[in-house]
Design a protein around this motif. Structure first.
Motif, PDB file in Angstrom:
ATOM      1  N   VAL A 133       0.831  -1.203   0.000  1.00 22.71           N
ATOM      2  CA  VAL A 133       0.000   0.000   0.000  1.00 22.71           C
ATOM      3  C   VAL A 133       0.866   1.253   0.000  1.00 22.71           C
ATOM      4  O   VAL A 133       0.899   2.030  -0.950  1.00 22.71           O
ATOM      5  N   GLY A 134       1.571   1.486   1.109  1.00 26.39           N
ATOM      6  CA  GLY A 134       2.443   2.658   1.177  1.00 26.39           C
ATOM      7  C   GLY A 134       1.754   3.901   1.703  1.00 26.39           C
ATOM      8  O   GLY A 134       0.738   3.844   2.412  1.00 26.39           O
ATOM      9  N   VAL A 135       2.298   5.042   1.288  1.00 30.61           N
ATOM     10  CA  VAL A 135       1.972   6.324   1.904  1.00 30.61           C
ATOM     11  C   VAL A 135       0.551   6.794   1.651  1.00 30.61           C
ATOM     12  O   VAL A 135       0.000   7.593   2.426  1.00 30.61           O
ATOM     13  N   ASP A 136      -0.083   6.326   0.582  1.00 29.13           N
ATOM     14  CA  ASP A 136      -1.435   6.780   0.267  1.00 29.13           C
ATOM     15  C   ASP A 136      -2.514   5.869   0.849  1.00 29.13           C
ATOM     16  O   ASP A 136      -3.594   5.719   0.285  1.00 29.13           O
ATOM     17  N   GLN A 196      -1.400  15.117  10.574  1.00 29.60           N
ATOM     18  CA  GLN A 196      -0.044  15.652  10.641  1.00 29.60           C
ATOM     19  C   GLN A 196       0.886  14.927   9.669  1.00 29.60           C
ATOM     20  O   GLN A 196       1.759  15.536   9.048  1.00 29.60           O
ATOM     21  N   GLU A 197       0.670  13.623   9.536  1.00 29.84           N
ATOM     22  CA  GLU A 197       1.483  12.855   8.594  1.00 29.84           C
ATOM     23  C   GLU A 197       1.207  13.287   7.155  1.00 29.84           C
ATOM     24  O   GLU A 197       2.142  13.417   6.351  1.00 29.84           O
ATOM     25  N   VAL A 198      -0.075  13.496   6.828  1.00 28.55           N
ATOM     26  CA  VAL A 198      -0.423  13.952   5.474  1.00 28.55           C
ATOM     27  C   VAL A 198       0.236  15.289   5.186  1.00 28.55           C
ATOM     28  O   VAL A 198       0.754  15.520   4.083  1.00 28.55           O
ATOM     29  N   ALA A 199       0.265  16.174   6.169  1.00 24.14           N
ATOM     30  CA  ALA A 199       0.907  17.481   5.982  1.00 24.14           C
ATOM     31  C   ALA A 199       2.402  17.324   5.725  1.00 24.14           C
ATOM     32  O   ALA A 199       3.003  18.115   4.977  1.00 24.14           O
ATOM     33  N   GLN A 200       3.017  16.310   6.327  1.00 30.80           N
ATOM     34  CA  GLN A 200       4.441  16.041   6.088  1.00 30.80           C
ATOM     35  C   GLN A 200       4.700  15.605   4.656  1.00 30.80           C
ATOM     36  O   GLN A 200       5.598  16.113   3.986  1.00 30.80           O
ATOM     37  N   SER A 234       0.403   6.120   7.877  1.00 29.02           N
ATOM     38  CA  SER A 234       1.043   5.042   8.644  1.00 29.02           C
ATOM     39  C   SER A 234       0.073   3.938   9.056  1.00 29.02           C
ATOM     40  O   SER A 234       0.435   3.060   9.840  1.00 29.02           O
ATOM     41  N   GLN A 235      -1.171   3.943   8.514  1.00 29.79           N
ATOM     42  CA  GLN A 235      -2.172   2.962   8.922  1.00 29.79           C
ATOM     43  C   GLN A 235      -1.706   1.527   8.682  1.00 29.79           C
ATOM     44  O   GLN A 235      -1.803   0.660   9.573  1.00 29.79           O
ATOM     45  N   VAL A 236      -1.197   1.249   7.491  1.00 31.82           N
ATOM     46  CA  VAL A 236      -0.783  -0.121   7.176  1.00 31.82           C
ATOM     47  C   VAL A 236       0.448  -0.516   7.982  1.00 31.82           C
ATOM     48  O   VAL A 236       0.596  -1.677   8.377  1.00 31.82           O
ATOM     49  N   PRO A 244      10.158  10.022   1.574  1.00 29.57           N
ATOM     50  CA  PRO A 244      11.255  10.279   2.515  1.00 29.57           C
ATOM     51  C   PRO A 244      10.878  11.292   3.593  1.00 29.57           C
ATOM     52  O   PRO A 244      11.553  11.380   4.625  1.00 29.57           O
ATOM     53  N   ASP A 245       9.807  12.045   3.364  1.00 30.71           N
ATOM     54  CA  ASP A 245       9.387  13.060   4.333  1.00 30.71           C
ATOM     55  C   ASP A 245       8.540  12.494   5.469  1.00 30.71           C
ATOM     56  O   ASP A 245       8.253  13.205   6.433  1.00 30.71           O
ATOM     57  N   LEU A 246       8.124  11.225   5.383  1.00 30.20           N
ATOM     58  CA  LEU A 246       7.321  10.639   6.443  1.00 30.20           C
ATOM     59  C   LEU A 246       8.230  10.239   7.601  1.00 30.20           C
ATOM     60  O   LEU A 246       9.116   9.399   7.445  1.00 30.20           O
ATOM     61  N   MET A 247       8.006  10.831   8.749  1.00 26.49           N
ATOM     62  CA  MET A 247       8.886  10.640   9.892  1.00 26.49           C
ATOM     63  C   MET A 247       8.327   9.704  10.955  1.00 26.49           C
ATOM     64  O   MET A 247       8.968   9.465  11.978  1.00 26.49           O
TER      65      MET A 247
END
Length: 402
Positions: free
Chosen positions: A254-257, A279-283, A302-304, A326-329
């Motif tokens: 899945v990943g980030v989306d 907050q993650e979506v904003a990142q 980060s759900q999955v 790479p921006d997901l912290m």
């Protein structure tokens, strides 16, 4: 020639652009006979993988015929049919010789520490013009191209350009072995092939988790045990099915989306994390261009990752092939450490993974075309993107003919 060009978040156009030409002696020019739309392409339009360079041709899957080669290309000639690997590799650096072709030291113009170089991606990956076009320039052609036997059709070969190798690589990352129980998150194109790959690498049971019924029907046809996260809590369902143990391995396709559940028992827990997910979506997507139902970033990056850690057994293994910015912290690393998990991830080493799968298809053991649901001419590619982006029922893998 016609090509699909990125002009900004939410802005893709079928443009007339200059034909590509040989720039380096290691280049080849390919007349594209089939290309395809991938979920990874959507990240660039939704804004969840940035920054993109305006004017970049999109697409990283192609089959075609070579029309010209540079002076240093010795294994191919004009007229050869080839499949294009989505990631480029030189074939001579240490990483390539070790089979780690996604991390070639020479392919990425940004330098040896820049990571994967793939077609039609953001600036950090090159950028290199992509393959949703009538012709394409192929850097490092001797290692990026693979010759096709006559008994493999363009329709079969296009699925060997990226998604079948990526899914197979995901099962390898997850360490799937004989007798394993496996959970595959995401039953899109890569997820379907991840189910195939898990079973072929020895899994005894595979759970497929998604929120779209037509995708789950395809997974069921492969003998996967299906879980719709809009009707069931996937964590509860998997733990009950494994008698509280959890699966041996997880493949995150899945990943980030990722989207959080809209309904059902899992929706309440996700709703409690709405602010954190926001907050993650904003990142990962600081700039978007949402147009109605289109180009909407996933609302739970980060759900999955959370579900994967919660549903894998202690000392279990997770393979991540879904794309993360790479921006997901954020990552639930404490939970993973507490369970002694092994987590492996990355972009597929196409050049070392694809040839054995090519043999599998050529021998007639497996026909990947069952997962193609749409055939479109390149003139309709923008409309096809819109339908695929909306996750419309029945849209799985779209093949495009230039």
């Amino acid at each position: 020639m016609k090509a699909l060009v990125w002009h900004g978040e939410g802005d893709i156009r079928l443009d007339n652009v200059d034909d590509p030409s040989i720039i380096d002696p290691t280049d080849a020019i390919v007349r594209v006979t089939r290309t395809a739309i991938c979920g990874t392409d959507l990240h660039f339009i939704r804004g969840t993988m940035a920054p993109m360079k305006e004017g970049t041709i999109l697409g990283h899957e192609a089959v075609g015929e070579i029309t010209a080669v540079g002076d240093a290309v010795r294994r191919f000639a004009p007229g050869d049919r080839v499949v294009v690997s989505s990631t480029m590799s030189c074939g001579v650096c240490w990483q390539c010789r070790a089979g780690h072709t996604a991390q070639c030291d020479n392919a990425n113009p940004n330098g040896p520490q820049a990571g994967t170089c793939f077609f039609g991606g953001p600036g950090s990956t090159g950028p290199v013009d992509g393959l949703q076009a009538e012709y394409a320039r192929i850097p490092w052609a001797s290692n990026t191209l693979t010759a096709l036997p006559d008994n493999i059709s363009d329709e079969q070969a296009i699925l060997l350009s990226d998604i079948f190798p990526t899914a197979w690589f995901g099962a390898q990352l997850a360490g799937v072995q004989r007798g394993d129980t496996v959970a595959v998150y995401g039953a899109g194109p890569v997820g379907q092939f991840a189910i195939v790959s898990a079973f072929r690498q020895g899994a005894s049971r595979v759970f497929a988790v998604d929120g779209i019924d037509t995708r789950l029907v395809l997974a069921l046809d492969q003998n996967a045990e299906v879980i719709n996260f809009n009707r069931e809590d996937p964590v509860q369902a998997i733990m009950e099915a494994t008698l509280g143990i959890g699966v041996d391995a997880v493949i995150d396709a899945v990943g980030v989306d990722a989207q959080r559940p809209r309904s059902g028992p899992a929706a309440a827990d996700s709703e409690q994390q709405a602010d954190e997910f926001g907050q993650e979506v904003a990142q990962v997507a600081p700039k978007t261009n949402i147009q109605g139902e289109n180009w909407v970033p996933g609302n739970a990056p980060s759900q999955v990752s959370q579900w994967s850690i919660e549903t894998v057994r202690k000392y279990g293994r997770i393979g991540i092939i879904g794309v993360y910015s790479p921006d997901l912290m954020s990552y639930p690393i404490g939970q993973a450490m507490n369970k002694n998990l092994t987590i492996r991830m990355g972009n597929c080493d196409h050049r070392s993974v694809t040839p054995p799968l090519l043999d599998l298809v050529a021998s007639g053991v497996f026909d990947p075309t069952r997962f193609i649901t749409q055939h479109e001419p390149i003139t309709d590619i923008v409309d096809a993107y819109l339908s695929f982006d909306r996750r419309e029922e029945g849209w799985l893998k779209t093949v495009v003919a230039p």
